[in-house]
Design a protein around this motif. Structure first.
Motif, mmCIF file in Angstrom:
data_model
loop_
_atom_site.group_PDB
_atom_site.id
_atom_site.type_symbol
_atom_site.label_atom_id
_atom_site.label_comp_id
_atom_site.label_asym_id
_atom_site.label_seq_id
_atom_site.Cartn_x
_atom_site.Cartn_y
_atom_site.Cartn_z
ATOM 1 N N ALA A 161 -44.359 139.437 40.582
ATOM 2 C CA ALA A 161 -43.499 140.223 39.708
ATOM 3 C C ALA A 161 -42.917 141.384 40.496
ATOM 4 C CB ALA A 161 -44.283 140.772 38.514
ATOM 5 N N VAL A 162 -41.945 142.038 39.891
ATOM 6 C CA VAL A 162 -41.496 143.330 40.386
ATOM 7 C C VAL A 162 -42.367 144.389 39.705
ATOM 8 C CG1 VAL A 162 -39.606 144.970 40.573
ATOM 9 C CG2 VAL A 162 -39.149 142.505 40.747
ATOM 10 N N TYR A 163 -42.976 145.224 40.488
ATOM 11 C CA TYR A 163 -43.881 146.261 39.981
ATOM 12 C C TYR A 163 -43.145 147.599 39.977
ATOM 13 C CZ TYR A 163 -47.851 143.095 40.081
ATOM 14 O OH TYR A 163 -48.719 142.043 39.826
ATOM 15 N N TYR A 164 -43.190 148.267 38.831
ATOM 16 C CA TYR A 164 -42.521 149.551 38.653
ATOM 17 C C TYR A 164 -43.555 150.628 38.370
ATOM 18 C CZ TYR A 164 -38.369 146.657 37.791
ATOM 19 O OH TYR A 164 -37.347 145.744 37.891
ATOM 20 N N CYS A 165 -43.470 151.742 39.074
ATOM 21 C CA CYS A 165 -44.328 152.850 38.699
ATOM 22 C C CYS A 165 -43.588 153.726 37.696
ATOM 23 C CB CYS A 165 -44.785 153.670 39.906
ATOM 24 S SG CYS A 165 -43.510 154.535 40.806
ATOM 25 N N PHE A 166 -44.356 154.374 36.871
ATOM 26 C CA PHE A 166 -43.783 155.236 35.847
ATOM 27 C C PHE A 166 -44.675 156.448 35.669
ATOM 28 C CE2 PHE A 166 -46.599 155.002 32.181
ATOM 29 C CZ PHE A 166 -47.406 153.924 32.517
ATOM 30 N N SER A 167 -44.115 157.488 35.091
ATOM 31 C CA SER A 167 -44.915 158.644 34.727
ATOM 32 C C SER A 167 -44.456 159.161 33.377
ATOM 33 C CB SER A 167 -44.818 159.752 35.785
ATOM 34 O OG SER A 167 -43.520 160.279 35.841
ATOM 35 N N VAL A 168 -45.361 159.804 32.699
ATOM 36 C CA VAL A 168 -45.075 160.380 31.396
ATOM 37 C C VAL A 168 -45.359 161.875 31.464
ATOM 38 C CG1 VAL A 168 -45.610 160.366 28.945
ATOM 39 C CG2 VAL A 168 -45.733 158.234 30.251
ATOM 40 N N LYS A 169 -44.371 162.644 31.072
ATOM 41 C CA LYS A 169 -44.510 164.100 31.042
ATOM 42 C C LYS A 169 -44.006 164.572 29.690
ATOM 43 C CE LYS A 169 -43.209 168.279 33.551
ATOM 44 N NZ LYS A 169 -42.520 168.822 34.732
ATOM 45 N N GLY A 170 -44.918 164.985 28.863
ATOM 46 C CA GLY A 170 -44.537 165.313 27.496
ATOM 47 C C GLY A 170 -44.073 164.043 26.801
ATOM 48 N N SER A 171 -42.849 164.050 26.311
ATOM 49 C CA SER A 171 -42.305 162.868 25.649
ATOM 50 C C SER A 171 -41.330 162.117 26.542
ATOM 51 C CB SER A 171 -41.601 163.280 24.349
ATOM 52 O OG SER A 171 -40.550 164.181 24.639
ATOM 53 N N ASP A 172 -41.239 162.530 27.789
ATOM 54 C CA ASP A 172 -40.284 161.929 28.715
ATOM 55 C C ASP A 172 -40.967 160.927 29.644
ATOM 56 O OD1 ASP A 172 -38.753 165.159 29.003
ATOM 57 O OD2 ASP A 172 -38.132 163.482 27.741
ATOM 58 N N TRP A 173 -40.293 159.817 29.836
ATOM 59 C CA TRP A 173 -40.760 158.783 30.753
ATOM 60 C C TRP A 173 -39.847 158.769 31.979
ATOM 61 C CZ3 TRP A 173 -44.210 154.338 29.669
ATOM 62 C CH2 TRP A 173 -44.982 154.535 28.529
ATOM 63 N N TYR A 174 -40.450 158.560 33.132
ATOM 64 C CA TYR A 174 -39.713 158.481 34.389
ATOM 65 C C TYR A 174 -40.103 157.182 35.085
ATOM 66 C CZ TYR A 174 -39.118 163.444 33.446
ATOM 67 O OH TYR A 174 -38.811 164.651 32.855
ATOM 68 N N TRP A 175 -39.119 156.570 35.743
ATOM 69 C CA TRP A 175 -39.358 155.292 36.396
ATOM 70 C C TRP A 175 -38.958 155.357 37.851
ATOM 71 C CZ3 TRP A 175 -41.758 151.361 33.838
ATOM 72 C CH2 TRP A 175 -41.850 151.472 32.445
ATOM 73 N N GLY A 176 -39.749 154.683 38.675
ATOM 74 C CA GLY A 176 -39.370 154.499 40.060
ATOM 75 C C GLY A 176 -38.639 153.179 40.223
ATOM 76 N N GLN A 177 -38.142 152.939 41.416
ATOM 77 C CA GLN A 177 -37.526 151.644 41.670
ATOM 78 C C GLN A 177 -38.645 150.612 41.797
ATOM 79 O OE1 GLN A 177 -38.624 153.382 44.065
ATOM 80 N NE2 GLN A 177 -39.015 152.104 45.837
ATOM 81 N N GLY A 178 -38.348 149.396 41.598
ATOM 82 C CA GLY A 178 -39.364 148.361 41.663
ATOM 83 C C GLY A 178 -39.706 147.973 43.080
ATOM 84 N N THR A 179 -40.892 147.400 43.224
ATOM 85 C CA THR A 179 -41.299 146.824 44.493
ATOM 86 C C THR A 179 -41.800 145.412 44.212
ATOM 87 O OG1 THR A 179 -42.630 147.133 46.505
ATOM 88 C CG2 THR A 179 -43.656 147.802 44.428
ATOM 89 N N LEU A 180 -41.297 144.450 44.962
ATOM 90 C CA LEU A 180 -41.566 143.050 44.681
ATOM 91 C C LEU A 180 -42.889 142.616 45.304
ATOM 92 C CD1 LEU A 180 -40.671 140.273 43.591
ATOM 93 C CD2 LEU A 180 -39.429 139.953 45.761
ATOM 94 N N VAL A 181 -43.704 141.992 44.474
ATOM 95 C CA VAL A 181 -44.951 141.377 44.922
ATOM 96 C C VAL A 181 -44.830 139.877 44.696
ATOM 97 C CG1 VAL A 181 -47.427 141.151 44.489
ATOM 98 C CG2 VAL A 181 -46.349 143.415 44.458
ATOM 99 N N THR A 182 -45.000 139.113 45.739
ATOM 100 C CA THR A 182 -44.931 137.655 45.652
ATOM 101 C C THR A 182 -46.239 137.079 46.154
ATOM 102 O OG1 THR A 182 -42.539 137.706 46.073
ATOM 103 C CG2 THR A 182 -43.660 135.587 46.310
ATOM 104 N N VAL A 183 -46.883 136.299 45.292
ATOM 105 C CA VAL A 183 -48.170 135.678 45.642
ATOM 106 C C VAL A 183 -47.948 134.177 45.724
ATOM 107 C CG1 VAL A 183 -50.599 135.427 45.057
ATOM 108 C CG2 VAL A 183 -49.366 137.510 44.398
ATOM 109 N N SER A 184 -48.154 133.630 46.889
ATOM 110 C CA SER A 184 -47.949 132.197 47.087
ATOM 111 C C SER A 184 -49.256 131.434 46.869
ATOM 112 C CB SER A 184 -47.426 131.939 48.497
ATOM 113 O OG SER A 184 -48.385 132.333 49.455
ATOM 114 N N SER A 185 -49.116 130.235 46.367
ATOM 115 C CA SER A 185 -50.311 129.420 46.078
ATOM 116 C C SER A 185 -50.723 128.597 47.279
ATOM 117 C CB SER A 185 -50.035 128.510 44.883
ATOM 118 O OG SER A 185 -48.927 127.699 45.157
#
Length: 114
Positions: free
Chosen positions: A90-114
């Protein structure tokens, strides 16, 4: 609050990766910080969260395999991912919550091969 995520990549099933999320700007009084992920064709889902007090939450799908931690001196949160499965791809996104506001970072792709 600005969030910079890093650490994604390609790994074989059973392997490990560590994601980092560095926060900058007005980081004072952030209530919680963590990670969501979005797999292709699926909705974004919560993965792990850590509160300002150190309490943690994990989605059932990652419990026992993923560990979230924070380094307050560096304003950085880490997601250690072990025993990775193809369904963790998946693409993994970090986020933070400050009060009632949400902030998002850019995604980073994680690929797991079988």
């Amino acid at each position: 609050v600005q969030l910079q995520a890093s650490g994604g990549g390609l790994v074989q099933a059973g392997g490990s990766l560590r994601l980092s999320c560095a926060a900058s700007g007005s980081t004072f009084s952030i209530n919680a910080i963590g990670w969501y992920r979005q797999a292709p064709g699926k909705q974004r889902e919560s993965v792990a969260v850590i509160s300002s007090g150190g309490n943690t939450y994990y989605d059932d799908s990652v419990k026992g395999r993923f560990t979230i931690s924070r380094d307050n001196a560096k304003n950085t949160v880490y997601l250690q991912m072990n025993s990775l499965k193809p369904e963790d791809t998946a693409v993994y996104y970090c986020f933070s919550v400050k009060g009632s506001d949400w902030y998002w970072g850019q995604g980073t792709l994680v690929t797991v091969s079988s």
